[in-house]
Design a protein around this motif. Structure first.
Motif, PDB file in Angstrom:
ATOM      1  N   VAL A  59       0.829  -1.028   0.202  1.00 23.05           N
ATOM      2  CA  VAL A  59      -0.053  -0.295   0.090  1.00 23.05           C
ATOM      3  C   VAL A  59       0.719   1.021  -0.003  1.00 23.05           C
ATOM      4  CG1 VAL A  59      -1.778   1.595   1.258  1.00 23.05           C
ATOM      5  CG2 VAL A  59      -1.781  -1.429   0.887  1.00 23.05           C
ATOM      6  N   PRO A  60       2.305   1.681   0.566  1.00 23.40           N
ATOM      7  CA  PRO A  60       3.110   2.443   0.922  1.00 23.40           C
ATOM      8  C   PRO A  60       3.114   3.465  -0.743  1.00 23.40           C
ATOM      9  CG  PRO A  60       3.201   1.331   2.600  1.00 23.40           C
ATOM     10  CD  PRO A  60       2.404   0.514   1.946  1.00 23.40           C
ATOM     11  N   GLN A  61       3.852   1.537  -1.579  1.00 26.86           N
ATOM     12  CA  GLN A  61       4.077   1.981  -3.148  1.00 26.86           C
ATOM     13  C   GLN A  61       3.177   2.415  -3.616  1.00 26.86           C
ATOM     14  OE1 GLN A  61       5.309  -2.366  -3.860  1.00 26.86           O
ATOM     15  NE2 GLN A  61       6.475  -2.649  -1.621  1.00 26.86           N
ATOM     16  N   LEU A  62       2.368   2.144  -3.382  1.00 32.48           N
ATOM     17  CA  LEU A  62       1.069   2.825  -4.270  1.00 32.48           C
ATOM     18  C   LEU A  62       0.972   4.676  -3.443  1.00 32.48           C
ATOM     19  CD1 LEU A  62      -0.836   3.211  -6.675  1.00 32.48           C
ATOM     20  CD2 LEU A  62      -2.584   2.123  -4.898  1.00 32.48           C
ATOM     21  N   THR A  63       0.426   4.474  -2.919  1.00 33.19           N
ATOM     22  CA  THR A  63       0.332   5.713  -2.245  1.00 33.19           C
ATOM     23  C   THR A  63       1.831   7.035  -2.111  1.00 33.19           C
ATOM     24  OG1 THR A  63       0.708   4.769   0.327  1.00 33.19           O
ATOM     25  CG2 THR A  63      -1.081   4.999  -0.095  1.00 33.19           C
ATOM     26  N   ARG A  81       0.178   0.692 -13.123  1.00 34.48           N
ATOM     27  CA  ARG A  81       1.249  -0.999 -13.289  1.00 34.48           C
ATOM     28  C   ARG A  81       1.273  -0.994 -11.265  1.00 34.48           C
ATOM     29  NH1 ARG A  81       5.690  -0.231 -17.697  1.00 34.48           N
ATOM     30  NH2 ARG A  81       4.476  -1.507 -18.997  1.00 34.48           N
ATOM     31  N   LYS A  82       1.787  -0.293 -11.087  1.00 34.91           N
ATOM     32  CA  LYS A  82       1.545  -0.744  -9.443  1.00 34.91           C
ATOM     33  C   LYS A  82       0.291  -0.520  -8.679  1.00 34.91           C
ATOM     34  CE  LYS A  82       4.390  -0.707  -7.418  1.00 34.91           C
ATOM     35  NZ  LYS A  82       5.127  -2.589  -6.311  1.00 34.91           N
ATOM     36  N   ARG A  83      -0.902   0.139  -9.231  1.00 32.81           N
ATOM     37  CA  ARG A  83      -2.178   0.193  -8.719  1.00 32.81           C
ATOM     38  C   ARG A  83      -2.642  -1.514  -9.156  1.00 32.81           C
ATOM     39  NH1 ARG A  83      -6.604   2.690 -13.073  1.00 32.81           N
ATOM     40  NH2 ARG A  83      -5.513   0.940 -13.733  1.00 32.81           N
ATOM     41  N   VAL A 121      -7.746  -0.576   1.634  1.00 35.85           N
ATOM     42  CA  VAL A 121      -6.735  -0.677   0.680  1.00 35.85           C
ATOM     43  C   VAL A 121      -7.414   0.994  -0.707  1.00 35.85           C
ATOM     44  CG1 VAL A 121      -5.417  -1.732  -1.981  1.00 35.85           C
ATOM     45  CG2 VAL A 121      -5.699  -2.432   0.732  1.00 35.85           C
ATOM     46  N   THR A 122      -8.675   0.261  -1.197  1.00 39.07           N
ATOM     47  CA  THR A 122      -9.622   1.084  -2.181  1.00 39.07           C
ATOM     48  C   THR A 122      -9.673   2.746  -1.294  1.00 39.07           C
ATOM     49  OG1 THR A 122     -11.200  -1.039  -2.372  1.00 39.07           O
ATOM     50  CG2 THR A 122     -11.174   0.681  -3.196  1.00 39.07           C
ATOM     51  N   ALA A 123      -9.480   3.202  -0.139  1.00 39.32           N
ATOM     52  CA  ALA A 123      -9.975   4.167   0.278  1.00 39.32           C
ATOM     53  C   ALA A 123      -8.602   4.710   0.129  1.00 39.32           C
ATOM     54  CB  ALA A 123      -9.515   4.314   1.322  1.00 39.32           C
ATOM     55  N   ALA A 124      -6.829   3.600   0.446  1.00 33.20           N
ATOM     56  CA  ALA A 124      -6.099   4.314  -0.295  1.00 33.20           C
ATOM     57  C   ALA A 124      -5.300   4.918  -1.556  1.00 33.20           C
ATOM     58  CB  ALA A 124      -4.852   3.651   0.328  1.00 33.20           C
ATOM     59  N   GLY A 125      -6.212   3.946  -2.591  1.00 36.72           N
ATOM     60  CA  GLY A 125      -6.069   4.097  -3.965  1.00 36.72           C
ATOM     61  C   GLY A 125      -6.776   5.296  -4.488  1.00 36.72           C
ATOM     62  N   SER A 126      -7.961   5.898  -3.499  1.00 37.09           N
ATOM     63  CA  SER A 126      -9.239   6.966  -4.284  1.00 37.09           C
ATOM     64  C   SER A 126      -8.306   8.201  -4.559  1.00 37.09           C
ATOM     65  CB  SER A 126      -9.617   7.002  -2.845  1.00 37.09           C
ATOM     66  OG  SER A 126      -9.487   7.592  -1.715  1.00 37.09           O
ATOM     67  N   PHE A 127      -6.819   8.899  -4.654  1.00 38.03           N
ATOM     68  CA  PHE A 127      -6.812   9.799  -4.635  1.00 38.03           C
ATOM     69  C   PHE A 127      -6.216   9.801  -6.772  1.00 38.03           C
ATOM     70  CE2 PHE A 127      -2.795   7.186  -4.315  1.00 38.03           C
ATOM     71  CZ  PHE A 127      -1.912   7.482  -5.480  1.00 38.03           C
ATOM     72  N   MET A 128      -5.945   8.772  -7.238  1.00 43.86           N
ATOM     73  CA  MET A 128      -5.744   8.285  -8.371  1.00 43.86           C
ATOM     74  C   MET A 128      -6.832   9.378  -9.572  1.00 43.86           C
ATOM     75  SD  MET A 128      -4.017   4.817  -8.995  1.00 43.86           S
ATOM     76  CE  MET A 128      -3.044   5.025  -9.820  1.00 43.86           C
ATOM     77  N   THR A 129      -8.098   8.762  -9.303  1.00 49.71           N
ATOM     78  CA  THR A 129      -9.272   9.347 -10.151  1.00 49.71           C
ATOM     79  C   THR A 129      -9.139  10.811 -10.360  1.00 49.71           C
ATOM     80  OG1 THR A 129     -10.630   7.416 -10.093  1.00 49.71           O
ATOM     81  CG2 THR A 129     -11.474   9.319 -10.550  1.00 49.71           C
ATOM     82  N   PRO A 130      -8.923  11.640  -9.062  1.00 46.98           N
ATOM     83  CA  PRO A 130      -9.200  12.705  -8.920  1.00 46.98           C
ATOM     84  C   PRO A 130      -7.761  13.284  -9.694  1.00 46.98           C
ATOM     85  CG  PRO A 130      -9.130  12.248  -7.242  1.00 46.98           C
ATOM     86  CD  PRO A 130      -9.517  11.010  -7.453  1.00 46.98           C
ATOM     87  N   GLU A 131      -6.685  12.904  -8.768  1.00 41.64           N
ATOM     88  CA  GLU A 131      -5.740  13.563  -9.488  1.00 41.64           C
ATOM     89  C   GLU A 131      -5.074  13.237 -11.420  1.00 41.64           C
ATOM     90  OE1 GLU A 131      -1.579  12.504  -7.983  1.00 41.64           O
ATOM     91  OE2 GLU A 131      -1.965  12.860  -5.705  1.00 41.64           O
ATOM     92  N   ILE A 132      -5.632  12.384 -11.373  1.00 41.14           N
ATOM     93  CA  ILE A 132      -5.411  12.631 -12.416  1.00 41.14           C
ATOM     94  C   ILE A 132      -7.044  13.112 -14.019  1.00 41.14           C
ATOM     95  CG2 ILE A 132      -6.136  10.949 -14.980  1.00 41.14           C
ATOM     96  CD1 ILE A 132      -5.446   8.542 -13.188  1.00 41.14           C
ATOM     97  N   LEU A 133      -7.436  13.210 -12.834  1.00 39.39           N
ATOM     98  CA  LEU A 133      -8.423  14.857 -13.911  1.00 39.39           C
ATOM     99  C   LEU A 133      -7.956  16.165 -13.838  1.00 39.39           C
ATOM    100  CD1 LEU A 133     -12.177  12.880 -13.290  1.00 39.39           C
ATOM    101  CD2 LEU A 133     -10.906  13.128 -15.167  1.00 39.39           C
ATOM    102  N   ALA A 134      -7.542  15.757 -12.592  1.00 40.39           N
ATOM    103  CA  ALA A 134      -6.649  17.076 -12.665  1.00 40.39           C
ATOM    104  C   ALA A 134      -5.547  17.596 -13.295  1.00 40.39           C
ATOM    105  CB  ALA A 134      -5.560  16.768 -11.234  1.00 40.39           C
TER     106      ALA A 134
END
Length: 599
Positions: free
Chosen positions: A38-42, A60-62, A103-116
């Motif tokens: 998880v820390p490797q993704l965050t 890929r890490k996700r 884990v789902t919560a930890a990875g939730s940053f990805m969608t808003p960041e990609i859309l930014a």
């Protein structure tokens, strides 16, 4: 016959979960690996916009993390289903669910960041980086929804409100399943039995009309006591849908719901319009049902009891497998060989009931596991059809996972029921061609007619109810209990007709007991799914190899494109009313044959 305890079930009758994890210790090791990853993704949080390379690394890490997480969670869930009384696997399942949520919560940053990231930047990266281009459809799908993503402050507020938004569903669930108690009624033997949700359908299927009526009256008499509370609960669920759609700048709640899978609203409208045009066939069916049941008039509680006596035919599991495989022969050697191994030597299937085993049937698994099937096989025709149905799901999963990368290794609800219903259609066609027994033919036709009535007609009626209630709410109307009753009763009258049919007043309250209404604009997909399956099965049976090749390509496509595009390439354009009409034509032709056999 006494049920076996889990430890006494022969290995050949059990699914091969040892192929996932041979020991609990092996599961624990992967559980720990997931936590460590998880820390490797965050670590990528705040960095996704740096470059194409960084975004590719993060994706890929996700995928690496979620592939392993899925395997861990799926195994724990299935082990609990083998024996729900086993406290060891209860604990494993709870831990698996908890891990998945964390884990789902930890990875939730990805969608808003990609859309930014500016859209033109992402598209330039996709053109410049061939490896990132493997994610093109996923990223383009995110960008498609970009206009509906609000500022970080608004998004944070909407996220915080999600728990409150789920309140109507939670309240309905607690009232419906925990607090609502039904009275006792007399069964076929005159014994007093408590009415429950689980027993209701069994009572409606009873050959004794007094039992059916008693169950119907008792159920809706109970709901009537809570109708204003249930109306307020459902009304607030609809309001929630409307508010969220407006917050994200959609023109309507329906547009917001269908946008998630990029399904045009015309698909929804075409479905309802086609069913409306073909309501005379449903009215004919109702009249035939009354004739076969020898009833002067049919009531709503007479719609589920079999109108043809069940055929007393025992079908051992091995015989069911051989029959299903013969029925699926039009799909070719590759499909049938994989299916044969899955149903036998590869042990995809947990076949029989045992003490503590979860009831029902399903197809389940992870990207890196076999596409397992849970059954409680009973040596009946219905059990054989259930096995064919679940095999369809598992074959869809098998081919998708063999031919797609992890991020496209699943499929949407819109297409999920196509492969399973397709198999049932081929099995029905095969069985009808193999028998001259009029009783068996009538039973098989009745089975398929009921699938059409309950899936295509009934789910479309549900879909129309949802559309009307959301439109009324969007116009500012109050969804009172009286208005909901009026809408729902009117739809029943329209769908079932009044010739030889009594639309009992109590049915007006059925809206109050449908859990799916709290997941708005979902049920229409059952009706489109059966329509697509019927159309594709007819193509395979009439065209042969070209249609088979298109269908197998569809099974191998996963979520690599939008569902309507995948089905179009398979040979079914769901944006047109034609596939629904083709399915309804099949219903009419089956009805013709049933009327002929009934004499």
């Amino acid at each position: 016959m006494e049920l076996l305890k889990r430890q006494d079930v022969p290995a050949e009758h059990k699914w091969d979960l040892d192929s996932v994890y041979p020991t609990t210790q092996a599961w624990e090791e992967d559980y720990a690996r997931v936590e460590a990853m998880v820390p490797q993704l965050t670590a990528y949080q705040g960095r996704l916009g740096e470059s194409a390379g960084v975004l590719l690394e993060a994706l890929r890490k996700r995928d690496e993390l979620f592939q392993l997480l899925e395997r861990v969670a799926v195994f724990a869930h299935m082990k609990e289903d083998e024996d729900t009384t086993n406290s060891t696997y209860q604990a494993l399942s709870t831990r698996g669910q908890s891990l998945y949520a964390r884990v789902t919560a930890a990875g939730s940053f990805m969608t808003p960041e990609i859309l930014a990231i500016p859209s033109e930047t992402i598209r330039a990266w996709l053109d410049q980086n061939p490896d990132l281009a493997a994610y093109r459809h996923e990223l383009e799908d995110l960008l498609r929804e970009k206009e509906h993503v609000r500022s970080p402050e608004v998004e944070e507020l909407l996220a915080q409100m999600s728990e409150v938004g789920g309140a109507p569903r939670d309240i309905f669930g607690k009232l419906n399943h925990a607090d609502m108690k039904f009275p006792r009624i007399k069964d076929e033997e005159g014994k007093e039995v408590e009415l429950t949700h689980g027993r209701y359908l069994r009572f409606l299927e009873s050959p004794v009309r007094e039992v059916r009526k008693a169950a119907f009256d008792a159920l809706y008499g109970t709901y009537a006591k809570f109708r204003n509370t249930l109306a307020a609960t459902y009304s607030n669920s609809v309001k929630k849908d409307v508010v969220y759609a407006r917050a994200r700048r959609y023109p309507s709640a329906r547009a917001a719901a269908l946008s998630s899978t990029n399904v045009p609203e015309s698909v929804y409208d075409n479905l309802i319009e086609a069913v409306h045009r073909n309501l005379p066939s449903l009215h004919r069916y109702v009249q035939l049902r009354g004739k076969l049941l020898k009833l002067d008039e049919l009531h709503m509680y007479d719609l589920y009891t079999p109108m043809v006596a069940e055929v007393d035919k025992k079908i051992p599991y091995a015989e069911a497998v051989e029959t299903i495989l013969k029925a699926l022969e039009p799909l070719g050697e590759e499909y049938c060989e994989v299916a044969r191994k899955g149903l036998t030597t590869d042990r995809w299937v947990d076949i029989y009931e045992n003490v503590g085993k979860r009831s029902g049937a399903y197809s389940f698994g992870a990207y890196t596991t076999k596409p397992f099937i849970l059954m409680n096989y009973q040596e009946t025709l219905d059990s054989m059809f259930t096995l064919a149905h679940e095999l369809g799901h598992s074959m869809h999963s098998y081919f998708t996972r063999r031919h797609q990368p992890y991020h496209y290794g699943n499929y949407t609800i819109f297409v999920a029921e196509v492969a399973s219903t397709f198999n049932e259609a081929l099995l029905t066609d095969y069985l009808l061609k193999q028998t001259d027994d009029p009783k068996l033919k009538m039973y098989l036709i009745n089975h398929q007619l009921e699938s059409f009535r309950t899936t295509l007609y009934r789910q479309t009626m549900f879909a129309e109810f949802e559309h009307i209630t959301h439109q009324r709410s969007e116009k500012g109307e109050a969804l009172t209990a009286d208005l909901l009753d009026e809408i729902y009763y009117g739809l029943n009258k329209q769908y079932y007709g009044t010739e030889g049919m009594v639309i009992d007043e109590a049915i007006a309250l059925e809206w109050a007991r449908i859990p799916h209404f709290y997941s708005a604009f979902y049920v229409y997909q059952y009706a489109t799914g059966i329509s697509a399956a019927v159309a594709l099965s007819r193509q395979v049976l009439t065209e042969g190899k070209p249609a088979v090749d298109r269908y197998l390509t569809f099974l191998k496509s996963g979520s690599s494109d939008y569902s309507t595009n995948l089905l179009a390439r398979a040979g079914v354009d769901m944006t047109s009313p034609e596939p629904v009409q083709q399915a309804l034509d099949v219903f009419a032709s089956l009805l013709d044959e049933m009327e002929r056999l009934a004499g």
